[in-house]
Design an enzyme around this catalytic site. Structure first.
Site: not given
Ligand code: PMP
Length: 283
Positions: A52, A100, A102, A148, A181
């Site tokens: 990831r 700095r 963009h 992420k 989520e």
């Molecule tokens: N959603 C978000 C927005 C997160 O930050 C996280 C934590 N990383 C998760 C879901 C859960 O992901 P994981 O099980 O990989 O920690």
């Protein structure tokens, strides 16, 4: 044992660890990260987390700061130097240091930072025995929540609202009234018929590693589930609610906003899944 951080090739005392003020992570949140749980000295699902991390870097066209094998060696060394048997390793890659401006800098080298910390399984277990409260908030994030990224302001505002309302987490709800989520967790429900439901992965949520591992375990144990978005209304009317993440594992939810879920105690399905997941991590 004093804490040691890894910063761009060096192991340094945690309290002295720093990056340049023109690091693009600091200036623009131009970076990505991972958090990997450690149980009994072992990284859980390290491959999934590193896959990831590389995917996040690729999507943002951030160069890899090092190859995967040497990165794994640094991760092990950070854990060893910090004596972490149970806890978390945090790693962050940014586009690097540059004046700095963009657009992507022409010649910046990506920054890599790692820290590790101990956590208590007992504390997490106590929380799971009691269950936690969740609030709902509007999802105000961008359309690439699959990456992420360290750009976490909406998530921080959501979590702060949870904390100020005495809750553990905030579940985000999109414009159509569907739950996306948590601010740092994936959301699950068990409906009144006993069916497990969690949202399929696309750009609207992070593909949680804990979520994926749990889905695998469900399949192996022939437990039925539905991959579909569920509404806030379904959430409030659920028989059970729980959340998953690398730092919370499987955490039963007993209250959403002002609504008590089930009988106000952690549900049996969530509690069983936490046990199944714990066994998976320990083995
Ligand atoms: N959603 C978000 C927005 C997160 O930050 C996280 C934590 N990383 C998760 C879901 C859960 O992901 P994981 O099980 O990989 O920690």
């Amino acid at each position: 044992m004093s804490r040691i951080a890894y910063v761009n090739g060096q192991y340094v005392p945690h309290k002295e660890a720093s990056v340049h003020i023109e690091d693009r992570g600091y200036q623009f949140a131009d970076g990505v990260y991972e958090v990997i749980p450690i149980i009994a000295g072992k990284m859980i699902d390290a491959d999934g987390h590193l896959d990831r991390l590389w995917r996040s870097m690729n999507e943002l066209r951030i160069e890899e700061p090092m190859k995967r094998r040497p990165m794994e060696l640094v991760m092990r060394e950070v854990l060893r130097k910090n004596g972490v048997e149970t806890g978390l390793i945090y790693m962050q890659v940014t586009r690097g240091v540059a004046p700095r401006d963009h657009p992507f800098p022409a010649d910046a080298f990506p920054s890599l930072v790692m820290t590790a910390k101990k956590t208590s399984l007992e504390k997490s277990a106590r929380k799971a025995e009691e269950g936690v409260a969740v609030v709902t908030v509007p999802d105000i994030r961008w359309q690439r929540c699959d990456i992420k990224s360290v750009s976490l302001l909406p998530n921080i505002l959501a979590k702060q609202e949870a904390v100020e309302k005495g809750a553990y987490e905030a579940f985000q709800v999109d414009e159509d009234g569907m739950v996306t989520e948590g601010s740092s967790t994936n959301a699950w429900i068990v409906d009144q018929d006993g069916t497990l439901i969690t949202r399929p992965t696309n750009n609207s949520i992070l593909a949680g590693i804990t979520r994926a591992a749990l889905l695998d375990l469900l399949e192996k144990n022939k437990i039925k589930f539905e991959l579909r978005a569920f509404s806030k209304e379904e959430l409030l009317n659920a028989r059970e609610v729980f959340l998953t993440s690398s730092s919370s594992y499987v955490q039963p939810v007993i209250k959403v906003d002002d609504v008590v879920i089930g009988n106000g105690k952690p549900g049996s399905i969530a509690t069983n899944l936490r046990t199944v997941f714990k066994e998976y991590m320990e083995n």
